[in-house]
Design a protein around this motif. Structure first.
Motif, mmCIF file in Angstrom:
data_model
loop_
_atom_site.group_PDB
_atom_site.id
_atom_site.type_symbol
_atom_site.label_atom_id
_atom_site.label_comp_id
_atom_site.label_asym_id
_atom_site.label_seq_id
_atom_site.Cartn_x
_atom_site.Cartn_y
_atom_site.Cartn_z
ATOM 1 N N LEU A 19 -47.043 105.310 69.156
ATOM 2 C CA LEU A 19 -46.894 106.471 70.040
ATOM 3 C C LEU A 19 -46.862 106.071 71.513
ATOM 4 O O LEU A 19 -45.878 106.291 72.201
ATOM 5 N N TYR A 20 -47.966 105.497 71.995
ATOM 6 C CA TYR A 20 -48.093 105.273 73.433
ATOM 7 C C TYR A 20 -47.036 104.317 73.979
ATOM 8 O O TYR A 20 -46.315 104.651 74.916
ATOM 9 N N TYR A 21 -46.968 103.110 73.449
ATOM 10 C CA TYR A 21 -46.089 102.108 74.041
ATOM 11 C C TYR A 21 -44.618 102.502 73.950
ATOM 12 O O TYR A 21 -43.861 102.304 74.895
ATOM 13 N N ARG A 22 -44.216 103.092 72.857
ATOM 14 C CA ARG A 22 -42.807 103.487 72.699
ATOM 15 C C ARG A 22 -42.415 104.578 73.680
ATOM 16 O O ARG A 22 -41.248 104.700 74.047
ATOM 17 N N ARG A 23 -43.386 105.379 74.127
ATOM 18 C CA ARG A 23 -43.077 106.481 75.045
ATOM 19 C C ARG A 23 -43.325 106.132 76.505
ATOM 20 O O ARG A 23 -42.652 106.644 77.392
ATOM 21 N N HIS A 24 -44.313 105.294 76.776
ATOM 22 C CA HIS A 24 -44.726 105.064 78.171
ATOM 23 C C HIS A 24 -44.524 103.630 78.658
ATOM 24 O O HIS A 24 -44.582 103.382 79.854
ATOM 25 N N HIS A 25 -44.383 102.683 77.785
ATOM 26 C CA HIS A 25 -44.018 101.298 78.101
ATOM 27 C C HIS A 25 -44.961 100.599 79.075
ATOM 28 O O HIS A 25 -44.517 99.846 79.931
ATOM 29 N N ARG A 26 -46.266 100.824 78.949
ATOM 30 C CA ARG A 26 -47.240 100.102 79.783
ATOM 31 C C ARG A 26 -48.029 99.156 78.894
ATOM 32 O O ARG A 26 -48.933 99.560 78.173
ATOM 33 N N ARG A 27 -47.685 97.887 78.972
ATOM 34 C CA ARG A 27 -48.302 96.879 78.114
ATOM 35 C C ARG A 27 -49.790 96.699 78.435
ATOM 36 O O ARG A 27 -50.595 96.445 77.553
ATOM 37 N N ASP A 28 -50.164 96.804 79.716
ATOM 38 C CA ASP A 28 -51.557 96.611 80.101
ATOM 39 C C ASP A 28 -52.470 97.650 79.451
ATOM 40 O O ASP A 28 -53.553 97.314 78.964
ATOM 41 N N LEU A 29 -52.021 98.893 79.402
ATOM 42 C CA LEU A 29 -52.849 99.926 78.779
ATOM 43 C C LEU A 29 -52.828 99.821 77.262
ATOM 44 O O LEU A 29 -53.803 100.177 76.601
ATOM 45 N N LEU A 30 -51.754 99.340 76.703
ATOM 46 C CA LEU A 30 -51.679 99.120 75.263
ATOM 47 C C LEU A 30 -52.817 98.193 74.840
ATOM 48 O O LEU A 30 -53.561 98.493 73.907
ATOM 49 N N PHE A 31 -52.969 97.093 75.537
ATOM 50 C CA PHE A 31 -54.040 96.152 75.247
ATOM 51 C C PHE A 31 -55.412 96.805 75.441
ATOM 52 O O PHE A 31 -56.326 96.614 74.642
ATOM 53 N N ALA A 32 -55.560 97.579 76.506
ATOM 54 C CA ALA A 32 -56.840 98.237 76.783
ATOM 55 C C ALA A 32 -57.219 99.208 75.677
ATOM 56 O O ALA A 32 -58.383 99.268 75.258
ATOM 57 N N TYR A 33 -56.258 99.978 75.163
ATOM 58 C CA TYR A 33 -56.559 100.930 74.089
ATOM 59 C C TYR A 33 -57.020 100.214 72.835
ATOM 60 O O TYR A 33 -57.998 100.615 72.198
ATOM 61 N N VAL A 34 -56.337 99.152 72.472
ATOM 62 C CA VAL A 34 -56.699 98.412 71.257
ATOM 63 C C VAL A 34 -58.073 97.764 71.426
ATOM 64 O O VAL A 34 -58.933 97.865 70.544
#
Length: 193
Positions: A19-34
């Motif tokens: 959901l998040y990365y495919r829509r917003h494309h922020r790799r830094d927050l992707l890592f933070a969420y995980v």
């Protein structure tokens, strides 16, 4: 605990990557969420396995509550993703007791996030902070100028800063991109809101 971990990893992968990365494309927050999700899962699992005083549990969650997101500015949408990542970690951390309920809650959270952040839902509405090289005394003239510059209908604007020395106005603007505009079509193809 293995079932809870499997459910948690599946849920956070769907939330963060699907959901998040495919829509917003922020790799830094992707890592933070995980990382945040897995960390919450580990703490909750440890608190359930190892009998500890309730004060330790409150202390750990108090510590989590004072973590500030200092690295960069994040939007309200991204804060919602943080919250859901935390909740998924909590739900799946206690999944050993109620795996069916945890699976149902995972599904509900993911479906709600999918729908609430879907580009088709209010996807033409935008938010932007605009710096103008002019100061307006009349709010209606400001609105007309913003609509001309943004080529969109302004829904709401708030002047956040005025500098009379440099003739600069900073405005927080909410607007709607006209349907069928080139900008709207480009952003829709890219899945950007």
């Amino acid at each position: 605990m293995i079932v809870g971990l499997a459910m948690d990893l599946a849920a956070i992968i769907l939330l963060a990557y699907g959901l998040y990365y495919r829509r917003h494309h922020r790799r830094d927050l992707l890592f933070a969420y995980v990382a945040l999700n897995v960390g919450i899962f580990a703490v909750v699992s440890l608190l359930l396995v190892q009998r500890v005083d309730i004060a330790v549990g409150f202390g750990l969650f108090g510590l989590l509550s004072i973590i500030r997101l200092r690295s960069s500015e994040i939007t309200q949408q991204e804060i919602a993703y943080y919250f859901v990542a935390i909740v998924l970690g909590l739900v799946n951390g206690i999944a050993a007791a109620w795996p069916t309920t945890a699976l149902l809650l995972n599904g509900v959270l993911l479906v709600v996030m999918y729908i609430a952040d879907h580009p088709g839902l209010l996807g033409r509405t935008r938010h932007q902070v605009v710096t103008l090289d002019v100061v307006y005394a009349d709010p209606e003239l400001l609105r007309v100028d913003l609509e001309s510059r943004l080529r969109a209908r302004v829904l709401h604007c708030v002047v956040t800063q005025v500098d009379y020395v440099r003739d600069v106005t900073v405005v927080d603007v909410r607007y709607v991109v006209p349907q069928g505009s080139a900008r709207d079509q480009t952003r829709a193809r890219a899945g950007v809101r």
